[in-house]
Structure formats: structure tokens, C-alpha cells
Design a protein around this motif. Structure first.
Motif, PDB file in Angstrom:
ATOM      1  N   UNK A   7       4.387 -12.613 -22.568  1.00 45.58           N
ATOM      2  CA  UNK A   7       4.511 -11.279 -22.092  1.00 45.58           C
ATOM      3  C   UNK A   7       3.469 -10.641 -21.853  1.00 45.58           C
ATOM      4  N   UNK A   8       2.204 -10.805 -22.948  1.00 46.07           N
ATOM      5  CA  UNK A   8       0.917 -10.290 -22.739  1.00 46.07           C
ATOM      6  C   UNK A   8       0.290 -10.754 -21.783  1.00 46.07           C
ATOM      7  N   UNK A   9       0.391 -12.093 -21.358  1.00 46.72           N
ATOM      8  CA  UNK A   9      -0.327 -12.473 -20.014  1.00 46.72           C
ATOM      9  C   UNK A   9       0.148 -12.003 -18.940  1.00 46.72           C
ATOM     10  N   UNK A  10       1.424 -11.509 -18.806  1.00 42.85           N
ATOM     11  CA  UNK A  10       2.247 -11.065 -17.604  1.00 42.85           C
ATOM     12  C   UNK A  10       1.600  -9.541 -17.446  1.00 42.85           C
ATOM     13  N   UNK A  11       1.450  -8.876 -18.830  1.00 42.96           N
ATOM     14  CA  UNK A  11       0.808  -7.582 -18.689  1.00 42.96           C
ATOM     15  C   UNK A  11      -0.566  -7.458 -18.214  1.00 42.96           C
ATOM     16  N   UNK A  12      -1.259  -8.522 -18.691  1.00 39.11           N
ATOM     17  CA  UNK A  12      -2.736  -8.467 -18.505  1.00 39.11           C
ATOM     18  C   UNK A  12      -2.972  -8.738 -16.837  1.00 39.11           C
ATOM     19  N   UNK A  13      -2.027  -9.822 -16.326  1.00 41.97           N
ATOM     20  CA  UNK A  13      -2.141  -9.994 -14.827  1.00 41.97           C
ATOM     21  C   UNK A  13      -1.625  -8.735 -14.166  1.00 41.97           C
ATOM     22  N   UNK A  14      -0.812  -8.016 -14.797  1.00 39.00           N
ATOM     23  CA  UNK A  14      -0.315  -6.835 -13.523  1.00 39.00           C
ATOM     24  C   UNK A  14      -1.292  -5.613 -13.851  1.00 39.00           C
ATOM     25  N   UNK A  15      -2.044  -5.611 -14.763  1.00 37.39           N
ATOM     26  CA  UNK A  15      -3.258  -4.863 -14.682  1.00 37.39           C
ATOM     27  C   UNK A  15      -4.083  -5.098 -13.734  1.00 37.39           C
ATOM     28  N   UNK A  16      -4.513  -6.283 -13.451  1.00 31.25           N
ATOM     29  CA  UNK A  16      -5.460  -7.059 -12.561  1.00 31.25           C
ATOM     30  C   UNK A  16      -4.929  -6.653 -11.179  1.00 31.25           C
ATOM     31  N   UNK A  17      -3.525  -7.146 -10.951  1.00 35.19           N
ATOM     32  CA  UNK A  17      -2.863  -6.748  -9.775  1.00 35.19           C
ATOM     33  C   UNK A  17      -3.104  -5.183  -9.263  1.00 35.19           C
ATOM     34  N   UNK A  18      -2.837  -4.407 -10.248  1.00 33.12           N
ATOM     35  CA  UNK A  18      -2.897  -2.782  -9.922  1.00 33.12           C
ATOM     36  C   UNK A  18      -4.169  -2.507  -9.647  1.00 33.12           C
ATOM     37  N   UNK A  19      -5.240  -3.067 -10.376  1.00 29.20           N
ATOM     38  CA  UNK A  19      -6.734  -2.728  -9.998  1.00 29.20           C
ATOM     39  C   UNK A  19      -7.082  -3.452  -8.659  1.00 29.20           C
ATOM     40  N   UNK A  20      -6.697  -4.443  -8.153  1.00 31.71           N
ATOM     41  CA  UNK A  20      -7.038  -5.026  -7.128  1.00 31.71           C
ATOM     42  C   UNK A  20      -6.340  -4.370  -5.874  1.00 31.71           C
ATOM     43  N   UNK A  21      -5.105  -3.855  -5.948  1.00 31.15           N
ATOM     44  CA  UNK A  21      -4.498  -3.117  -4.933  1.00 31.15           C
ATOM     45  C   UNK A  21      -5.292  -1.825  -4.841  1.00 31.15           C
ATOM     46  N   UNK A  22      -5.481  -1.155  -5.932  1.00 27.80           N
ATOM     47  CA  UNK A  22      -6.431   0.080  -5.812  1.00 27.80           C
ATOM     48  C   UNK A  22      -7.838  -0.333  -5.093  1.00 27.80           C
ATOM     49  N   UNK A  23      -8.414  -1.108  -5.359  1.00 33.19           N
ATOM     50  CA  UNK A  23      -9.574  -1.671  -4.871  1.00 33.19           C
ATOM     51  C   UNK A  23      -9.520  -1.896  -3.423  1.00 33.19           C
ATOM     52  N   UNK A  24      -8.537  -2.688  -3.091  1.00 33.49           N
ATOM     53  CA  UNK A  24      -8.319  -3.130  -1.546  1.00 33.49           C
ATOM     54  C   UNK A  24      -7.868  -1.838  -0.713  1.00 33.49           C
ATOM     55  N   UNK A  25      -7.177  -0.825  -1.314  1.00 29.59           N
ATOM     56  CA  UNK A  25      -6.783   0.067  -0.500  1.00 29.59           C
ATOM     57  C   UNK A  25      -7.978   1.169  -0.328  1.00 29.59           C
ATOM     58  N   UNK A  26      -8.803   1.179  -1.548  1.00 25.00           N
ATOM     59  CA  UNK A  26     -10.068   2.248  -1.254  1.00 25.00           C
ATOM     60  C   UNK A  26     -10.896   1.654  -0.153  1.00 25.00           C
ATOM     61  N   UNK A  27     -11.222   0.260  -0.262  1.00 24.05           N
ATOM     62  CA  UNK A  27     -12.103  -0.305   0.678  1.00 24.05           C
ATOM     63  C   UNK A  27     -11.725  -0.237   2.059  1.00 24.05           C
ATOM     64  N   UNK A  28     -10.278  -0.296   2.308  1.00 26.04           N
ATOM     65  CA  UNK A  28      -9.764  -0.186   3.435  1.00 26.04           C
ATOM     66  C   UNK A  28     -10.029   1.202   4.173  1.00 26.04           C
TER      67      UNK A  28
END
Length: 356
Positions: A1-22
Motif C-alpha cells: 500500500x505504501x509503495x502504491x501511494x508513493x507511485x501515485x504521487x510520482x504519477x501525479x507529479x509526472x502528469x502535472x509536469x507533462x501538462x505544464x511543459x505541453x
């Protein structure tokens, strides 16, 4: 569960970064955005941030599948002439890497062996394993050199070829069942090939599989929607963003500067050698530069696809470079250091003899 939460945080950050750069119209936004945002987040957010290696591997399989579907079969008829230039350019790159490593070792005051392993543009994992087998003490330095080179190349190379980024037309194809099935088949085959230690299995296997299907099976290759490469960019970018850890900047300033110098020197070497390839093969600057750039194979191919370069040629040159290093250069280095180690043992034994 902790791993999943940590990965979800990275996914959210990645989506924010990709959207901003686009929104900012930055080249390959869905890879550069996650890299920058995830990397910077580690310096401010002290909680766990994780990304599964399988997610990165899936991104590489997506890239390999797309390359296999779109591969230019006609290149096989040019292999004789292409192979010669592959060898020449790799000899230039490896020779230049050793020269840069020599200068870096003097400036940064690190052993030559560590400087060479930090400068050679092979896969990070394979280089680290080799260093551990050879009992090299400077593992942290080697990791920093390899990671900072990868980051600088991935960040700066898109802007070097930025003039050609806008020439890529968006793909309006829809995702089909046949494409999903091909990706699944490529993943399964890649998994088994990785188990038998095929170099860069998750990239090479899908290409070989799809080329074989095109040559032997009477099936039409499905169109590839742009979202597939966008997903691949995000999966790979999130992984790269987590590679540079905050504790790496605690290295001595000379080492930090040496790593940056080594990376930019390799980019300059690539810039020069790419003109040789462009002149000899008549390729565009983007194709020749991305074919010879000492970055990650998957990142350079992703960028080639984004700028409408000759993706098949880029993937061939980049794959050959990795195989050239894995199969020839690293075994030669192992033999050299074993020979030098035995020579030093003999010398130390001779010098320790006490004369009465």
C-alpha cells in the motif's frame, strides 16, 4: 500500500509536469516534464517517492513496439555501408570518452578507472554491475557521472534539434485491439528474453518480433496513435526523474563539476561526429545527431519520433552502440584491468623483497 501511494504521487507529479511543459510547447513534454518536476520534488518533499521498474520497462516496450511497426525494412539492404560507419563512429565515441575521462580524472582527482566507467555511454545498470564486479570503490561517483550525463543530454538535446520538433504532425489514429495485442505479445516475449540476459531486451525484442512478423506473416500493421508515445514518454520520464538523488550533490565540488564537464564534452563530441555521419549517409542533422548522441537508447528514439527524424536509423545506431559496448568494450576493459591488477601484484611482491 505504501509503495502504491508513493507511485501515485510520482504519477501525479509526472502528469502535472507533462501538462505544464505541453502548455509551454517544450519538446517531448511528456518526458521532460516528468523528469524536471519529479527530480525537483525530491529536493523539497521528504516523503517516499517510488516508481516501479516494470513501469519503465513497459514504456520501453511501447517504444520498441512502435519502432518495430514503423521500421524501414529497406535499411537492411544498406547494412554493409551502414555497419562501417557504425563501427567508425563508435570508435570515435569510445576513444573520445577515454580522452575526456583522462582530463576529468586529473581535474576531479578521481581514479582513472572510475572516470572511464563514468564517461562510457553504456547502460547505467550494466556499468554499475561491472564496477562492483571489478571492486571499484567509487560507485557513487560513477553513478553520478552516468546520471548527470543522461539528464543533461535528455534536457539539452531536444533544444539542439528544436528547430525540427514542430515538423512532426500529430497522429489522429485510434487505439485498436490489434495494437494492444501486439504490445502484450511484445511484453511477454521481452520478459522471457530479459530472463536469459539479452542486452536491452525490452527494447530490442519488440523490434525483432515486429520486423519478423512483417517479413513472415501476411498481417497489416496497425496505426499508432500519438497517445501511445505520450504514455511511453511519461513512464520513462518518471523513472529518470527519480534517478538523481539529493544526496548526490554532497559529492566534492570538483567531482560535481567534472561530471557536468564530461557530459557537455561528450555532447560536443557527438555534435562533431554527427556531421561526419550526415555527410557520409546524407541524413538530416536531427537523424545523425540523435543516432550518435550518448544518451539512453529509448530517450533518443523517443526524441527522434517526436522530431520526425529517421527513427529506424536512430534505433539501429543506438542499439549497435550499446551492443558494441556490452559485447566488445566492457570485456576488453575487464581483461585490461585483470592484466594490470596481476602486473601490480607482481610489482608489489618484487618491491617487498628484503635484501640483506
Amino acid at each position: 500500500m505504501l509503495l502504491l501511494k508513493a507511485m501515485l504521487k510520482v504519477l501525479v507529479l509526472s502528469l502535472i509536469g507533462g501538462y505544464m511543459f505541453s502548455l509551454l510547447h517544450i519538446p517531448i513534454p511528456w518526458m521532460l516534464g516528468p523528469i524536471v518536476v519529479v527530480m525537483l520534488s525530491q529536493f523539497f518533499y521528504k516523503g517516499p517517492l517510488k516508481w516501479s521498474g516494470k513501469m519503465r520497462d513497459l514504456g520501453i516496450v511501447l517504444v520498441g513496439t512502435v519502432i518495430g511497426i514503423q521500421f524501414n525494412i529497406d535499411l537492411f539492404g544498406m547494412m554493409d555501408s551502414i555497419l562501417i560507419y557504425m563501427i567508425i563512429l563508435n570508435v570515435i565515441l569510445i576513444g573520445g570518452s577515454i580522452g575526456i575521462a583522462y582530463l576529468t580524472s586529473i581535474w576531479a582527482k578521481i581514479p582513472m578507472q572510475a572516470a572511464v566507467l563514468g564517461a562510457i555511454p553504456g547502460g547505467l545498470g550494466q556499468i554499475i554491475v561491472f564496477a562492483e564486479e571489478e571492486k571499484v570503490k567509487e560507485i557513487g561517483v560513477i553513478s553520478y557521472f552516468q546520471i548527470i550525463r543522461l539528464l543533461l543530454i535528455v534536457v539539452f538535446v531536444p533544444f539542439i534539434v528544436a528547430g525540427q520538433v514542430m515538423s512532426k504532425q500529430p497522429t489522429e489514429a485510434k487505439l485498436t485491439i490489434s495494437l494492444v495485442l501486439l504490445i502484450a505479445l511484445a511484453w511477454v516475449c521481452s520478459y522471457f528474453m530479459e530472463r536469459i540476459h539479452l542486452p536491452v531486451a525490452f527494447f530490442i525484442t519488440p523490434i525483432i518480433l515486429l520486423i519478423t512478423l512483417q517479413l513472415t506473416a501476411p498481417i497489416a500493421m496497425p496505426p499508432v496513435p500519438g497517445i501511445v508515445m505520450g504514455i511511453a514518454q511519461l513512464l520513462i520520464g518518471a523513472h529518470i526523474g527519480l534517478m538523481l538523488k539529493p544526496d548526490m550533490i554532497r559529492l566534492p565540488v570538483r567531482v560535481l563539476v567534472g561530471g557536468i564537464f564530461s557530459a557537455f564534452a561528450l555532447i560536443a563530441l557527438t555534435f562533431g561526429s554527427s556531421f561526419l555521419m550526415s555527410f557520409a549517409l546524407g541524413t538530416t542533422f536531427a537523424t545523425s545527431f540523435l543516432s550518435t548522441a550518448p544518451g539512453g537508447l529509448d530517450q533518443m528514439v523517443l526524441l527522434a519520433e517526436a522530431v520526425n527524424a529517421e527513427v529506424s536509423l536512430v534505433s539501429m545506431f543506438q542499439t549497435f552502440r550499446l551492443l558494441f559496448i556490452f559485447i566488445l568494450i566492457m570485456p576488453l576493459m575487464k581483461l585490461f584491468y585483470r592484466w594490470r591488477g596481476k602486473k601490480e601484484i607482481v610489482y608489489n611482491q618484487d618491491s617487498s623483497v628484503v635484501k640483506y
